[in-house]
Design a protein around this motif. Structure first.
Motif, short mmCIF file in Angstrom:
data_model
loop_
_atom_site.label_atom_id
_atom_site.label_comp_id
_atom_site.label_asym_id
_atom_site.label_seq_id
_atom_site.Cartn_x
_atom_site.Cartn_y
_atom_site.Cartn_z
N LEU A 35 0.87 -1.19 0.00
CA LEU A 35 0.00 0.00 0.00
C LEU A 35 0.89 1.23 0.00
O LEU A 35 1.77 1.35 0.85
CB LEU A 35 -0.88 0.03 1.25
CG LEU A 35 -2.16 -0.78 1.27
CD1 LEU A 35 -2.90 -0.52 2.58
CD2 LEU A 35 -3.07 -0.45 0.10
N SER A 36 0.65 2.13 -0.96
CA SER A 36 1.45 3.36 -0.98
C SER A 36 0.75 4.42 -0.14
O SER A 36 -0.38 4.22 0.31
CB SER A 36 1.67 3.81 -2.42
OG SER A 36 0.46 3.80 -3.11
N VAL A 37 1.42 5.54 0.02
CA VAL A 37 0.81 6.64 0.78
C VAL A 37 -0.18 7.34 -0.16
O VAL A 37 0.25 7.86 -1.20
CB VAL A 37 1.89 7.65 1.25
CG1 VAL A 37 1.24 8.81 2.00
CG2 VAL A 37 2.93 6.96 2.12
N PRO A 38 -1.46 7.34 0.13
CA PRO A 38 -2.41 7.99 -0.78
C PRO A 38 -2.10 9.49 -0.88
O PRO A 38 -1.84 10.13 0.14
CB PRO A 38 -3.77 7.76 -0.10
CG PRO A 38 -3.54 6.61 0.83
CD PRO A 38 -2.12 6.75 1.30
N SER A 39 -2.09 10.01 -2.13
CA SER A 39 -1.63 11.39 -2.33
C SER A 39 -2.55 12.41 -1.66
O SER A 39 -2.12 13.50 -1.33
CB SER A 39 -1.53 11.68 -3.81
OG SER A 39 -2.79 11.44 -4.41
N ASN A 40 -3.81 12.02 -1.43
CA ASN A 40 -4.78 13.00 -0.90
C ASN A 40 -5.07 12.83 0.59
O ASN A 40 -6.05 13.38 1.09
CB ASN A 40 -6.08 12.89 -1.68
CG ASN A 40 -6.72 11.52 -1.52
OD1 ASN A 40 -6.04 10.55 -1.13
ND2 ASN A 40 -8.01 11.40 -1.79
#
Ligand code: HEC
Length: 182
Positions: A35-40
């Motif tokens: 899971l990446s860091v969600p941009s928002n």
């Protein structure tokens, strides 16, 4: 007219055949580190802010996505929940003691790391059974939100594991109590 009907029939047949060939969209499964860091995430509801960690000399801010924020007290968080935690260094005086602001709280220094926890149907199956935290998976990044931190995700699991009754979320009670007071 006959010709037009023929064309329409042929077209719809093609569409139908096309449909049966389309594979069912699989819901993507994630495991630790994926899971990446969600941009928002900074636009998401705050879970808890300004968590004072005297032991590690840190300040932490936690965000939760809108799906997670619909959870009712006493329930587990639904699939699709994502939680993002920013870990800041507390600023220190020359002698190494954390500085305190006028409000008596630690002063936020540089951002050190960003942790992500998310859950989805079957995601936990990728974890070793003795470290399975329901369907939660974990990732940790450096401050740029892109470079993986060196943390072993088994350590995330081991520390969050005893929180089974709180859906593996440390500050479960604090969050719902605070949310109720808004
Ligand atoms: C030694 C125990 C410990 C370890 C190891 C640990 N955590 Fe946590 N985690 C906590 C505590 C305690 C909190 C609650 C906030 C606080 O008090 O700092 C927390 C909170 C979180 C949160 C916010 C949601 C929640 O559960 O409250 C995320 C996201 C998170 N941790 C991710 C991770 C990831 C990713 C790792 C591994 C790289 C990890 N944690 C390792 C103790 C730990």
């Amino acid at each position: 007219m006959k010709r037009i009907i023929w064309v329409i029939t042929a077209l719809s047949a093609t569409v139908l055949v096309g449909c049966t060939n389309v594979p069912k969209p699989e819901v993507q499964k994630y495991s630790d580190g994926e899971l990446s860091v969600p941009s928002n995430y900074k636009s998401w509801p705050k879970f808890l802010s300004d968590i004072q960690r005297a032991d590690t000399k840190q300040v932490r801010d936690i965000y939760i996505n809108p799906i997670g924020n619909t959870t009712k007290m006493g329930d587990a968080f639904p699939n699709g929940t994502i939680s993002v935690m920013e870990i800041y260094k507390a600023r220190e005086a020359a002698d190494g003691t954390p500085l305190k602001g006028p409000d008596g709280k630690f002063v936020k220094g540089e951002l050190l790391k960003i942790g992500v926890m998310g859950k989805g149907a079957g995601w936990g199956e990728s974890a070793p059974p003795e470290l399975r935290n329901g369907d939660w998976v974990y990732s940790m990044y450096l401050a740029d939100a892109k470079t993986k931190a060196p943390d072993d995700t088994a350590t995330c699991r081991a520390c969050h594991l005893p929180l089974k009754d709180k859906d593996y979320i440390f500050r479960y009670d604090e969050y719902f109590q605070k949310r109720a007071s808004y």
